[in-house]
Design a protein around this motif. Structure first.
Motif, PDB file in Angstrom:
ATOM      1  N   PHE A   1       0.846  -1.204   0.000  1.00  0.00           N
ATOM      2  CA  PHE A   1       0.000   0.000   0.000  1.00  0.00           C
ATOM      3  C   PHE A   1       0.881   1.254   0.000  1.00  0.00           C
ATOM      4  CE2 PHE A   1      -2.770  -3.210   2.007  1.00  0.00           C
ATOM      5  CZ  PHE A   1      -3.819  -3.185   1.111  1.00  0.00           C
ATOM      6  N   SER A   2       1.957   1.210  -0.854  1.00  0.00           N
ATOM      7  CA  SER A   2       2.921   2.311  -1.046  1.00  0.00           C
ATOM      8  C   SER A   2       3.796   2.559   0.173  1.00  0.00           C
ATOM      9  CB  SER A   2       2.191   3.610  -1.432  1.00  0.00           C
ATOM     10  OG  SER A   2       1.480   3.432  -2.634  1.00  0.00           O
ATOM     11  N   VAL A   3       3.852   1.613   1.104  1.00  0.00           N
ATOM     12  CA  VAL A   3       4.698   1.745   2.288  1.00  0.00           C
ATOM     13  C   VAL A   3       5.781   0.669   2.217  1.00  0.00           C
ATOM     14  CG1 VAL A   3       4.774   1.670   4.808  1.00  0.00           C
ATOM     15  CG2 VAL A   3       2.787   2.660   3.642  1.00  0.00           C
TER      16      VAL A   3
ATOM     17  N   SER B   1      17.330  10.784   5.517  1.00  0.00           N
ATOM     18  CA  SER B   1      16.760   9.869   4.525  1.00  0.00           C
ATOM     19  C   SER B   1      17.327  10.108   3.137  1.00  0.00           C
ATOM     20  CB  SER B   1      15.229  10.017   4.473  1.00  0.00           C
ATOM     21  OG  SER B   1      14.891  11.348   4.130  1.00  0.00           O
ATOM     22  N   ILE B   2      18.023  11.195   2.919  1.00  0.00           N
ATOM     23  CA  ILE B   2      18.561  11.513   1.589  1.00  0.00           C
ATOM     24  C   ILE B   2      20.080  11.628   1.633  1.00  0.00           C
ATOM     25  CG2 ILE B   2      18.559  13.190  -0.304  1.00  0.00           C
ATOM     26  CD1 ILE B   2      15.712  13.866   0.435  1.00  0.00           C
ATOM     27  N   ALA B   3      20.548  12.508   2.482  1.00  0.00           N
ATOM     28  CA  ALA B   3      21.994  12.763   2.561  1.00  0.00           C
ATOM     29  C   ALA B   3      22.568  12.122   3.819  1.00  0.00           C
ATOM     30  CB  ALA B   3      22.269  14.270   2.554  1.00  0.00           C
ATOM     31  N   GLY B   4      23.839  11.860   3.782  1.00  0.00           N
ATOM     32  CA  GLY B   4      24.527  11.321   4.951  1.00  0.00           C
ATOM     33  C   GLY B   4      24.390   9.836   5.121  1.00  0.00           C
ATOM     34  N   LEU B   5      23.947   9.099   4.093  1.00  0.00           N
ATOM     35  CA  LEU B   5      23.775   7.659   4.179  1.00  0.00           C
ATOM     36  C   LEU B   5      24.959   6.969   3.498  1.00  0.00           C
ATOM     37  CD1 LEU B   5      19.988   7.200   3.398  1.00  0.00           C
ATOM     38  CD2 LEU B   5      21.104   7.221   5.634  1.00  0.00           C
ATOM     39  N   VAL B   6      25.425   5.927   4.125  1.00  0.00           N
ATOM     40  CA  VAL B   6      26.496   5.119   3.546  1.00  0.00           C
ATOM     41  C   VAL B   6      26.109   3.658   3.673  1.00  0.00           C
ATOM     42  CG1 VAL B   6      28.325   6.790   4.047  1.00  0.00           C
ATOM     43  CG2 VAL B   6      27.730   5.065   5.747  1.00  0.00           C
TER      44      VAL B   6
ATOM     45  N   GLY C   1      14.649  -7.524  -3.889  1.00  0.00           N
ATOM     46  CA  GLY C   1      13.866  -6.342  -4.186  1.00  0.00           C
ATOM     47  C   GLY C   1      14.607  -5.054  -3.915  1.00  0.00           C
ATOM     48  N   VAL C   2      13.803  -3.976  -3.899  1.00  0.00           N
ATOM     49  CA  VAL C   2      14.344  -2.636  -3.713  1.00  0.00           C
ATOM     50  C   VAL C   2      14.621  -2.397  -2.242  1.00  0.00           C
ATOM     51  CG1 VAL C   2      13.872  -0.177  -4.030  1.00  0.00           C
ATOM     52  CG2 VAL C   2      13.105  -1.818  -5.749  1.00  0.00           C
ATOM     53  N   ASP C   3      15.750  -1.807  -1.957  1.00  0.00           N
ATOM     54  CA  ASP C   3      16.107  -1.468  -0.582  1.00  0.00           C
ATOM     55  C   ASP C   3      15.117  -0.447  -0.038  1.00  0.00           C
ATOM     56  OD1 ASP C   3      17.554   0.024   1.650  1.00  0.00           O
ATOM     57  OD2 ASP C   3      18.987  -1.582   1.208  1.00  0.00           O
ATOM     58  N   PRO C   4      14.637  -0.624   1.183  1.00  0.00           N
ATOM     59  CA  PRO C   4      13.645   0.320   1.736  1.00  0.00           C
ATOM     60  C   PRO C   4      14.113   1.766   1.743  1.00  0.00           C
ATOM     61  CG  PRO C   4      13.823  -1.628   3.138  1.00  0.00           C
ATOM     62  CD  PRO C   4      14.915  -1.731   2.130  1.00  0.00           C
ATOM     63  N   LYS C   5      15.436   2.005   1.808  1.00  0.00           N
ATOM     64  CA  LYS C   5      15.926   3.374   1.878  1.00  0.00           C
ATOM     65  C   LYS C   5      15.758   4.134   0.570  1.00  0.00           C
ATOM     66  CE  LYS C   5      17.432   3.562   6.137  1.00  0.00           C
ATOM     67  NZ  LYS C   5      16.851   4.524   7.106  1.00  0.00           N
ATOM     68  N   TRP C   6      15.491   3.406  -0.546  1.00  0.00           N
ATOM     69  CA  TRP C   6      15.290   4.098  -1.811  1.00  0.00           C
ATOM     70  C   TRP C   6      14.013   4.930  -1.793  1.00  0.00           C
ATOM     71  CZ3 TRP C   6      18.383   5.052  -5.762  1.00  0.00           C
ATOM     72  CH2 TRP C   6      19.513   4.256  -5.945  1.00  0.00           C
ATOM     73  N   HIS C   7      13.027   4.513  -1.020  1.00  0.00           N
ATOM     74  CA  HIS C   7      11.751   5.233  -0.972  1.00  0.00           C
ATOM     75  C   HIS C   7      11.928   6.547  -0.218  1.00  0.00           C
ATOM     76  CE1 HIS C   7       9.298   1.929  -2.575  1.00  0.00           C
ATOM     77  NE2 HIS C   7      10.148   1.143  -1.932  1.00  0.00           N
ATOM     78  N   GLY C   8      11.537   7.621  -0.864  1.00  0.00           N
ATOM     79  CA  GLY C   8      11.655   8.941  -0.270  1.00  0.00           C
ATOM     80  C   GLY C   8      12.875   9.702  -0.727  1.00  0.00           C
ATOM     81  N   THR C   9      13.767   9.068  -1.489  1.00  0.00           N
ATOM     82  CA  THR C   9      14.944   9.772  -1.983  1.00  0.00           C
ATOM     83  C   THR C   9      14.615  10.547  -3.248  1.00  0.00           C
ATOM     84  OG1 THR C   9      15.649   7.864  -3.282  1.00  0.00           O
ATOM     85  CG2 THR C   9      16.430   7.991  -1.009  1.00  0.00           C
ATOM     86  N   ARG C  10      15.528  11.458  -3.630  1.00  0.00           N
ATOM     87  CA  ARG C  10      15.307  12.258  -4.826  1.00  0.00           C
ATOM     88  C   ARG C  10      15.431  11.430  -6.102  1.00  0.00           C
ATOM     89  NH1 ARG C  10      19.106  17.413  -3.804  1.00  0.00           N
ATOM     90  NH2 ARG C  10      20.236  15.867  -2.584  1.00  0.00           N
TER      91      ARG C  10
END
Length: 519
Positions: free
Chosen positions: A451-453, A474-479, A488-497
């Motif tokens: 459901f888009s989450v 959630s966008i910068a400072g991640l390594v 599948g897609v890594d959960p951290k991809w959601h919400g990035t630019r």
């Protein structure tokens, strides 16, 4: 013929092998033969009487008879709808009833009786418009001298409602106010005896004194087209008429009540059998249409039919023909033999309840030629997968799968019921929707969307903060702090630019059309 069921190479990708056959059947078993072949659904008849008009064919009278029966059934359905009843599908497999039993049965005779009862009710209502519940003049005990009494005359009748005011005004002026007029609105339209049409009218009563006033009143109501209903002036005769009319009304009311009860019971019985009767009439009409496509043998004792059938269905058709001969107690058998021809056979795809919907999707773009390769088998995978690429959400996929599972589990019940247009369309494509739901769950797990989450179903994300100060980043400072996300897609991809271009690129690479374009 025993080797007819062996499939050629690439049989799943091609239509069935067809053959042109000729059937010669006795006339007394022809009807049952066509009925059994129609139930089998593996024979396509050729029209051997194409040069004849529909009215010149052998069974034109029977088709006209079926059309008349269909008209009667439509009339009965209208009566059921007026009574608030709906046809029941419970009798779809009831006892065998032929067209003769329906046409000459007691149900239609009873239906005519109920129609007569309705007509009697309407006539009773019309009579009731002019009925009198109480005398216009009530006998009173006179305490004065009889020589001083003034005898009043009266007339009564019906006048059109749009003329009632003018009638009252002219009557007042012509008699100089020396009459007493009373009017009452008739609730229901009354049948005019002159024109025979339903007209809104008023009931009037005029009391007058003297013969001169009466003559004026008669001329006025004749000018206005009023209908006069005579009534005796003698009180004894008045009571006698009232008693007779009341008795007749009671008799009519009793007759109408009994007729309505009988009509209700009759319509309920008809509603129970209606679907079976309607199906029988349609089947009989189709059988006679098919019989009109057959030619009569020179002996006029046999009918000759030609048509196409799949090679694998040869044994089935022969068994059906033999069963028709046995059931019709015919002394002559049916002849079945294959014809050699150079005509192009029709295209026939042998499908089941799972593959039929996918084949219809392919047929929507065009019918393949005979023995031409078709993509029907590939469509079972490609069509649901392409849908899932756009609809990748395993939460929505589960909801869709549960809905279609309900239709599949109860398909026997739904297949015997009459569904609405939308419900019937969904039920027909239940297996297509089920496959789309399964692929949506699969692609939804790849997209990591419920459901888009996003969820960390297969472990924690491979990315994290490089120091405690960016704990909510959630966008910068991640390594990358651990191994790649396993599925599948890594959960951290959601919400990035870069989420949208990344997922669009992923969907394009998952599309099998890219593979097809590479050839």
């Amino acid at each position: 013929m025993g080797e007819g069921r062996q499939r050629p190479t690439m049989d799943l990708l091609r239509s069935e092998a067809m053959q042109l056959v000729q059937i010669i059947t006795p006339i007394d078993s022809a009807h049952r033969t066509i009925s059994y072949l129609g139930d089998l659904g593996l024979f396509q008849f050729k029209d051997l009487n194409s040069e004849k008009s529909p009215f010149q064919r052998t069974y034109a009278i029977q088709i006209k008879r079926c059309g008349e029966m269909a008209r009667k059934l439509r009339c009965l359905k209208e009566q059921m709808m007026k009574a608030g009843l709906s046809p029941s599908a419970r009798s779809a497999r009831s006892d065998d009833v032929d067209l003769d039993n329906i046409e000459a049965g007691e149900f239609f005779q009873s239906a005519q009786s109920s129609a007569a009862a309705k007509q009697t009710e309407a006539e009773a209502q019309q009579r009731g418009e002019g009925s009198i519940d109480s005398p216009l003049l009530v006998e009173q005990e006179m305490v004065t001298d009889p020589s001083k009494q003034v005898k009043l005359g009266f007339v009564s009748g019906l006048v059109p409602r749009e003329k009632s005011l003018a009638f009252e005004r002219i009557l007042f002026r012509a008699t100089r106010g020396n009459v007493f007029l009373t009017q009452s609105v008739a609730e229901d339209p009354v049948t005019d005896p002159t024109s025979g049409e339903k007209v809104d009218k008023n009931v009037f009563g005029v009391f007058y004194s003297g013969e001169r006033a009466r003559n004026k009143i008669v001329k006025i109501w004749e000018a206005f087209g009023a209908n006069r209903y005579p009534f005796a002036e003698d009180l004894g005769k008045q009571f006698q008429i009232i008693t007779e009319v009341s008795g007749r009304l009671e008799e009519l009311k009793t007759t109408i009540d009994v007729g309505l009860v009988h009509q209700s019971n009759l319509l309920q019985t008809i509603a129970y059998h209606f679907e079976h009767w309607s199906l029988l009439v349609k089947k009989e009409k189709s059988i006679y249409h098919t019989l009109n496509m057959l030619s009569i043998d020179v002996t006029k004792k046999c009918l000759v039919a030609e048509g196409w059938c799949p090679v694998f269905a040869t044994n089935k058709i022969q068994n059906v023909l033999q069963q028709a001969i046995v059931d019709s107690n015919s002394q002559v058998g049916t002849i079945f033999h294959v014809l050699q021809t150079k005509e192009s056979p029709p295209t026939y795809f042998h499908t089941n309840k799972f593959t039929s919907a996918f084949q219809e999707i392919v047929d929507a773009y065009g019918i393949a030629k005979y023995q031409e390769a078709i993509p029907g088998v590939f469509t079972i995978i490609t069509f649901p997968f392409l849908f899932a690429v756009m609809f990748g959400d395993w939460g929505h996929g589960i909801c869709l799968f549960l809905a279609t599972s309900y239709f599949i589990i109860r398909e026997k019940k739904f297949s015997s019921q009459k569904l609405g247009d939308i419900t019937e369309m969904i039920f027909g494509g239940r297996y297509v929707i089920m496959m789309m739901a399964l692929f949506s769950i699969y692609t939804g797990l790849i997209y990591n969307e419920f459901f888009s989450v996003p969820f960390e179903l297969f472990g924690p994300s491979a990315y994290g903060c490089h120091d405690p100060s960016c704990s909510d980043a959630s966008i910068a400072g991640l390594v990358k702090v651990r191994a790649t996300y396993p599925f599948g897609v890594d959960p951290k991809w959601h919400g990035t630019r870069s989420e949208l271009p990344f997922l669009n690129s992923l969907k394009m690479k998952m599309n099998p059309g890219i593979i097809l374009e590479s050839y």
